[in-house]
Design a protein around this motif. Structure first.
Motif, PDB file in Angstrom:
ATOM      1  N   VAL A   1      69.698-114.042  41.165  1.00  0.00           N
ATOM      2  CA  VAL A   1      70.923-113.266  40.928  1.00  0.00           C
ATOM      3  C   VAL A   1      70.917-112.733  39.490  1.00  0.00           C
ATOM      4  N   ILE A   2      70.580-113.582  38.557  1.00  0.00           N
ATOM      5  CA  ILE A   2      70.579-113.151  37.146  1.00  0.00           C
ATOM      6  C   ILE A   2      69.544-112.035  36.946  1.00  0.00           C
ATOM      7  N   ARG A   3      68.370-112.203  37.572  1.00  0.00           N
ATOM      8  CA  ARG A   3      67.348-111.135  37.433  1.00  0.00           C
ATOM      9  C   ARG A   3      67.825-109.847  38.102  1.00  0.00           C
ATOM     10  N   ASN A   4      68.530-109.975  39.180  1.00  0.00           N
ATOM     11  CA  ASN A   4      69.077-108.803  39.860  1.00  0.00           C
ATOM     12  C   ASN A   4      70.100-108.088  38.974  1.00  0.00           C
ATOM     13  N   ILE A   5      70.936-108.867  38.312  1.00  0.00           N
ATOM     14  CA  ILE A   5      71.938-108.279  37.415  1.00  0.00           C
ATOM     15  C   ILE A   5      71.244-107.529  36.276  1.00  0.00           C
ATOM     16  N   ILE A   6      70.179-108.130  35.753  1.00  0.00           N
ATOM     17  CA  ILE A   6      69.433-107.464  34.671  1.00  0.00           C
ATOM     18  C   ILE A   6      68.953-106.091  35.155  1.00  0.00           C
ATOM     19  N   THR A   7      68.391-106.059  36.356  1.00  0.00           N
ATOM     20  CA  THR A   7      67.879-104.799  36.909  1.00  0.00           C
ATOM     21  C   THR A   7      69.003-103.786  37.112  1.00  0.00           C
ATOM     22  N   LYS A   8      70.107-104.257  37.665  1.00  0.00           N
ATOM     23  CA  LYS A   8      71.205-103.337  37.978  1.00  0.00           C
ATOM     24  C   LYS A   8      71.881-102.779  36.732  1.00  0.00           C
ATOM     25  N   TYR A   9      71.853-103.534  35.659  1.00  0.00           N
ATOM     26  CA  TYR A   9      72.535-103.090  34.440  1.00  0.00           C
ATOM     27  C   TYR A   9      71.568-102.572  33.378  1.00  0.00           C
ATOM     28  N   LYS A  10      70.344-102.188  33.817  1.00  0.00           N
ATOM     29  CA  LYS A  10      69.358-101.669  32.853  1.00  0.00           C
ATOM     30  C   LYS A  10      69.020-100.220  33.200  1.00  0.00           C
ATOM     31  N   ASP A  11      68.973 -99.351  32.187  1.00  0.00           N
ATOM     32  CA  ASP A  11      68.562 -97.971  32.454  1.00  0.00           C
ATOM     33  C   ASP A  11      67.051 -97.818  32.247  1.00  0.00           C
ATOM     34  N   ASP A  12      66.542 -96.595  32.386  1.00  0.00           N
ATOM     35  CA  ASP A  12      65.099 -96.373  32.302  1.00  0.00           C
ATOM     36  C   ASP A  12      64.528 -96.667  30.914  1.00  0.00           C
ATOM     37  N   ASN A  13      65.391 -96.632  29.915  1.00  0.00           N
ATOM     38  CA  ASN A  13      64.924 -96.929  28.554  1.00  0.00           C
ATOM     39  C   ASN A  13      65.178 -98.381  28.154  1.00  0.00           C
ATOM     40  N   GLU A  14      65.393 -99.215  29.148  1.00  0.00           N
ATOM     41  CA  GLU A  14      65.622-100.653  28.889  1.00  0.00           C
ATOM     42  C   GLU A  14      66.946-100.910  28.162  1.00  0.00           C
ATOM     43  N   ASN A  15      67.821 -99.938  28.155  1.00  0.00           N
ATOM     44  CA  ASN A  15      69.143-100.147  27.552  1.00  0.00           C
ATOM     45  C   ASN A  15      70.139-100.564  28.623  1.00  0.00           C
TER      46      ASN A  15
ATOM     47  N   TYR B   1      79.975-117.604  39.763  1.00  0.00           N
ATOM     48  CA  TYR B   1      80.387-117.995  38.407  1.00  0.00           C
ATOM     49  C   TYR B   1      79.358-117.568  37.356  1.00  0.00           C
ATOM     50  N   THR B   2      78.097-117.900  37.588  1.00  0.00           N
ATOM     51  CA  THR B   2      77.073-117.537  36.599  1.00  0.00           C
ATOM     52  C   THR B   2      76.934-116.011  36.525  1.00  0.00           C
ATOM     53  N   ALA B   3      77.063-115.347  37.671  1.00  0.00           N
ATOM     54  CA  ALA B   3      76.960-113.885  37.690  1.00  0.00           C
ATOM     55  C   ALA B   3      78.109-113.253  36.898  1.00  0.00           C
ATOM     56  N   GLN B   4      79.298-113.788  37.050  1.00  0.00           N
ATOM     57  CA  GLN B   4      80.460-113.247  36.324  1.00  0.00           C
ATOM     58  C   GLN B   4      80.228-113.339  34.814  1.00  0.00           C
ATOM     59  N   MET B   5      79.716-114.483  34.367  1.00  0.00           N
ATOM     60  CA  MET B   5      79.497-114.661  32.925  1.00  0.00           C
ATOM     61  C   MET B   5      78.404-113.723  32.427  1.00  0.00           C
ATOM     62  N   ALA B   6      77.378-113.505  33.249  1.00  0.00           N
ATOM     63  CA  ALA B   6      76.297-112.589  32.858  1.00  0.00           C
ATOM     64  C   ALA B   6      76.844-111.177  32.670  1.00  0.00           C
ATOM     65  N   VAL B   7      77.668-110.735  33.602  1.00  0.00           N
ATOM     66  CA  VAL B   7      78.225-109.378  33.524  1.00  0.00           C
ATOM     67  C   VAL B   7      79.169-109.265  32.318  1.00  0.00           C
ATOM     68  N   LEU B   8      79.938-110.301  32.063  1.00  0.00           N
ATOM     69  CA  LEU B   8      80.825-110.285  30.891  1.00  0.00           C
ATOM     70  C   LEU B   8      80.028-110.162  29.590  1.00  0.00           C
ATOM     71  N   ALA B   9      78.893-110.864  29.518  1.00  0.00           N
ATOM     72  CA  ALA B   9      78.054-110.794  28.306  1.00  0.00           C
ATOM     73  C   ALA B   9      77.509-109.380  28.125  1.00  0.00           C
ATOM     74  N   ILE B  10      77.052-108.777  29.218  1.00  0.00           N
ATOM     75  CA  ILE B  10      76.515-107.410  29.150  1.00  0.00           C
ATOM     76  C   ILE B  10      77.614-106.436  28.718  1.00  0.00           C
TER      77      ILE B  10
ATOM     78  N   ALA C   1      78.493 -99.693  21.434  1.00  0.00           N
ATOM     79  CA  ALA C   1      79.171 -98.386  21.483  1.00  0.00           C
ATOM     80  C   ALA C   1      80.106 -98.200  20.296  1.00  0.00           C
ATOM     81  N   SER C   2      80.585 -99.302  19.740  1.00  0.00           N
ATOM     82  CA  SER C   2      81.460 -99.145  18.572  1.00  0.00           C
ATOM     83  C   SER C   2      80.662 -99.249  17.267  1.00  0.00           C
ATOM     84  N   GLY C   3      79.343 -99.212  17.392  1.00  0.00           N
ATOM     85  CA  GLY C   3      78.487 -99.124  16.205  1.00  0.00           C
ATOM     86  C   GLY C   3      78.212-100.445  15.514  1.00  0.00           C
ATOM     87  N   MET C   4      78.505-101.571  16.200  1.00  0.00           N
ATOM     88  CA  MET C   4      78.254-102.868  15.567  1.00  0.00           C
ATOM     89  C   MET C   4      76.761-103.200  15.591  1.00  0.00           C
TER      90      MET C   4
END
Ligand code: F6R
Length: 357
Positions: free
Chosen positions: A19-33, A159-168, A176-179
């Protein structure tokens, strides 16, 4: 389908690295961002305060989420139990964003809050495992947790998926706010997924702990500090709901202010110490309960471990320890329930989604 697994819960615990690896894939663009809906980004950036609303396990993910968002993105966050917020609303900030965390997206308590705050004209985001659900349809925006269907009543991978998405989401807002940001959640979550596998592949140790500590116990305490405290609350909830052992997750330093009176000869106390700032304080708290006869089980993290710790979780980023440290707790609960002959997937008195207030 649960396939060769005896229970959905065990299958869903095992699915967490995927699930965590799936989230990484779903929330990653072609430039690894990080790839995240621009509207969600703007909603987060536009908030002067975030209110996280949830119930049960999702509430526990929200407690961790508060710390992640505040530390990473510098936005103040309050996490509230939906049913409390519904009839006892705190003072709101000028530009609040409401985040509803819900595996099912159908929880009536959370929906009640959503309806109320929408009437007030506030911005709303649902983080859910079911994109077509009520909370998802009715909120302005949705983030999907991509955990796949969760069938067991006791929530684990959601639960673990929710926390992963919150971190992302938090890192996305910070960037986005330049930090300046030297925490790369996509990379660090990969390390988390690998660390999770240590537990999914070596269950015998946890089965033995469940046997040694919980086969006849009446009660059990989980103590931790900072993020570990929130994981302890989740560990206790898991144990209660499936094994019917009275369990309590407690802040390590708070026990001595009353609750320590409950410690008797042999009371199991599971201590969690993964946080650099407070792991030594927690060890001090463990000594206090051991002096009163407690049967201690210590879970620490690589780097802070001591010789007789029962479980040592592999080193992961400080922000993400809850995603890994909860796995041994989930498995201990699972085996405790199994050894006590409980119906793991369908505990008494509970339903998978709570659609009444
Ligand atoms: C515990 C559990 C419940 C749910 C709670 C919220 O294992 O499953 O505490 O977490 O009922 O449900 P959702 O996340 O669907 O809103």
């Amino acid at each position: 389908e649960k396939g060769t697994y005896p229970h959905y819960m065990l299958k869903e615990i095992d699915e967490q690295p995927f699930v965590i690896r799936n989230i990484i894939t779903k929330y990653k663009d072609d430039n690894e961002n990080i790839k995240l809906d621009e509207n969600v980004r703007q909603a987060v950036l536009g908030a002067d305060r975030i209110y996280i609303i949830a119930a049960g396990t999702s509430y526990h993910a929200g407690l961790v989420g508060k710390e992640l968002i505040e530390k990473i993105a510098g936005i103040p966050v309050e996490t509230h139990i939906a049913s409390e917020f519904l009839y006892n609303m705190p003072l709101l900030s000028q530009k609040p964003l409401f985040i509803f965390i819900s595996q099912s997206g159908e929880t009536a308590d959370s929906r009640g809050v959503l309806v109320n705050v929408k009437k007030l004209g506030h911005s709303t985001l649902t983080i859910t495992n079911v994109p077509g659900s009520t909370l998802s349809r009715e909120a302005d925006y949705t983030l999907h947790t991509y955990a796949g269907p969760e069938i067991a009543v006791a929530s684990t991978k959601a639960y673990t998926a929710q926390m992963a998405v919150l971190a992302i989401m938090a890192v996305d807002a910070a960037r986005a706010s330049g930090m300046e940001m030297n925490f790369d959640p996509l990379q660090e979550l990969g390390i988390v997924a690998n660390a999770m596998e240590i537990f999914t592949e070596q269950k015998d140790v946890l089965e033995q702990i469940a046997r040694d500590y919980l086969s006849v116990s009446r009660n059990c305490f989980f103590i931790g500090r900072a993020a570990d405290y929130h994981v302890c609350m989740e560990g206790a909830l898991k144990l209660k709901e499936i094994s019917y052992i009275q369990a309590e997750g407690f802040a390590g330093g708070e026990l001595k202010h009353g609750t320590i009176a409950l410690i008797e000869e042999g009371t199991p106390v599971i201590g969690l110490a993964t946080q650099e700032k407070v792991h030594l304080n927690l060890r001090g708290n463990m000594k206090e309960v051991v002096a009163r006869g407690a049967n201690p089980c210590m879970i620490s993290m690589e780097g802070f471990q001591e010789d007789d710790d029962n479980i040592v979780i592999p080193k992961v980023h400080d922000y993400l320890t809850p995603l890994v440290s909860v796995l041994p707790l989930q498995l201990i609960s699972y085996y405790a329930a199994l050894h006590r002959g409980c119906d793991v997937d369908k505990p008494r008195n509970l339903a998978k989604s709570v659609t009444v207030e």
